[in-house]
Design an enzyme around this catalytic site. Structure first.
Site, PDB file in Angstrom:
ATOM      1  N   HIS A  85       0.859  -1.191   0.000  1.00  0.00           N
ATOM      2  CA  HIS A  85       0.000   0.000   0.000  1.00  0.00           C
ATOM      3  C   HIS A  85       0.896   1.243   0.000  1.00  0.00           C
ATOM      4  O   HIS A  85       1.928   1.272   0.672  1.00  0.00           O
ATOM      5  CB  HIS A  85      -0.919  -0.011   1.221  1.00  0.00           C
ATOM      6  CG  HIS A  85      -2.014   1.000   1.117  1.00  0.00           C
ATOM      7  ND1 HIS A  85      -1.801   2.334   1.345  1.00  0.00           N
ATOM      8  CD2 HIS A  85      -3.316   0.887   0.765  1.00  0.00           C
ATOM      9  CE1 HIS A  85      -2.937   2.996   1.146  1.00  0.00           C
ATOM     10  NE2 HIS A  85      -3.873   2.140   0.794  1.00  0.00           N
ATOM     11  N   GLU A 157      -3.667   1.697  -7.758  1.00  0.00           N
ATOM     12  CA  GLU A 157      -3.999   2.786  -6.850  1.00  0.00           C
ATOM     13  C   GLU A 157      -3.052   3.961  -7.086  1.00  0.00           C
ATOM     14  O   GLU A 157      -1.947   3.991  -6.503  1.00  0.00           O
ATOM     15  CB  GLU A 157      -3.833   2.320  -5.402  1.00  0.00           C
ATOM     16  CG  GLU A 157      -4.765   1.215  -4.989  1.00  0.00           C
ATOM     17  CD  GLU A 157      -5.141   1.355  -3.518  1.00  0.00           C
ATOM     18  OE1 GLU A 157      -6.341   1.374  -3.238  1.00  0.00           O
ATOM     19  OE2 GLU A 157      -4.246   1.485  -2.673  1.00  0.00           O
ATOM     20  N   GLY A 222     -11.355   5.317   2.963  1.00  0.00           N
ATOM     21  CA  GLY A 222     -12.141   6.272   3.749  1.00  0.00           C
ATOM     22  C   GLY A 222     -13.646   6.030   3.752  1.00  0.00           C
ATOM     23  O   GLY A 222     -14.288   6.035   4.816  1.00  0.00           O
TER      24      GLY A 222
END
Ligand code: PGA
Length: 241
Positions: A85, A157, A222
């Site tokens: 990540h 991402e 989120g």
């Protein structure tokens, strides 16, 4: 292949009540809930359809204070682990070599690895494809293609889109996901895998990604810890089953 939805709670949730509420809403077939480690045992008994995912994994089975290994995760009933990540690449300086070891540790331990790749904001448009290709080559060094077909998921991402409220345009995502798929097939001979998109996905934009057959799902941060928003996301996601 059914679309996969991954909920990454990051380090935002610590109260059991809050965690159970979110887990109940997220409990869908083909979904993965990635809570902080200490919540695995509380969440596990209440989910019936979802799987558990870890936000990290250690690079081997060696003893190391503060880390968690693939075998431990497996024994806790965890099926997936997020690897590479961008928050970990950035704040903890996790590099491609380390990430490669983590992918191999996951495959060895029988965990599905959700490998995150993506360019930073500063990058020129023309350099993005090469950057991602290099990330894949370095992060997947030495993998066995049969194991990868079973255990590998890639999440595209773009770093600038994470937690920013500023998502990457779905058409651009489509182009990059097609490129990732071509690279995985041609360079690694992997036959069967999903590529997801992550970065400011919410109830307003999720359908714009899932409508493309090449986009195999989404990784949501989120918006997955806001119960009202989460309910709306689940409704939209159900339409793509
Ligand atoms: P975000 O996070 O949905 O808050 O942008 C995505 C992620 O966890 O990578």
């Amino acid at each position: 292949m059914a679309k996969l939805i991954v909920f990454n709670w990051k380090n935002k949730i610590y109260k059991t009540e809050e965690a159970l509420k979110l887990a109940r809403i997220s409990d869908l077939k083909n979904s993965v809930i990635c809570p902080p480690f200490f919540l695995f045992n509380q969440i596990k008994p209440i989910i019936k359809k979802s799987e558990l995912g870890s936000q990290n994994v250690f690079l081997s089975e060696q003893i190391c204070t503060g880390e968690i290994t693939a075998n431990t995760l497996k024994n806790l009933g965890v099926k997936y682990a997020i690897i590479g990540h961008s928050e970990r690449r950035c704040f903890l300086k996790e590099d491609d070599k380390l990430i490669n070891k983590k992918v191999l540790a996951c495959f060895k331990g029988g965990l599905k690895s959700i490998l995150c790749v993506g360019e930073s904001k500063k990058m020129k448009e023309s350099a993005i494809f090469n950057f991602i290709k290099n990330q894949l080559i370095n992060n997947l060094k030495g993998i066995n293609s049969d194991l990868a077909s079973k255990f590998l998921i890639v999440a595209y991402e773009p770093v600038w889109a994470i937690g920013a409220g500023n998502y990457c345009k779905p058409k651009k995502v489509l182009e990059i996901i097609k490129f990732i798929k071509r690279t995985l097939s041609s360079k690694f001979h992997i036959l069967n895998f999903r590529v997801l998109y992550g970065g400011s996905v919410d109830s307003q934009n999720i359908a714009d990604f899932l409508k493309y057959k090449e986009i195999d799902g989404t990784l949501i941060g989120g918006a997955s810890v806001n119960p009202q928003e989460l309910k709306k996301i689940v409704q939209k996601y159900e339409n793509f089953k």
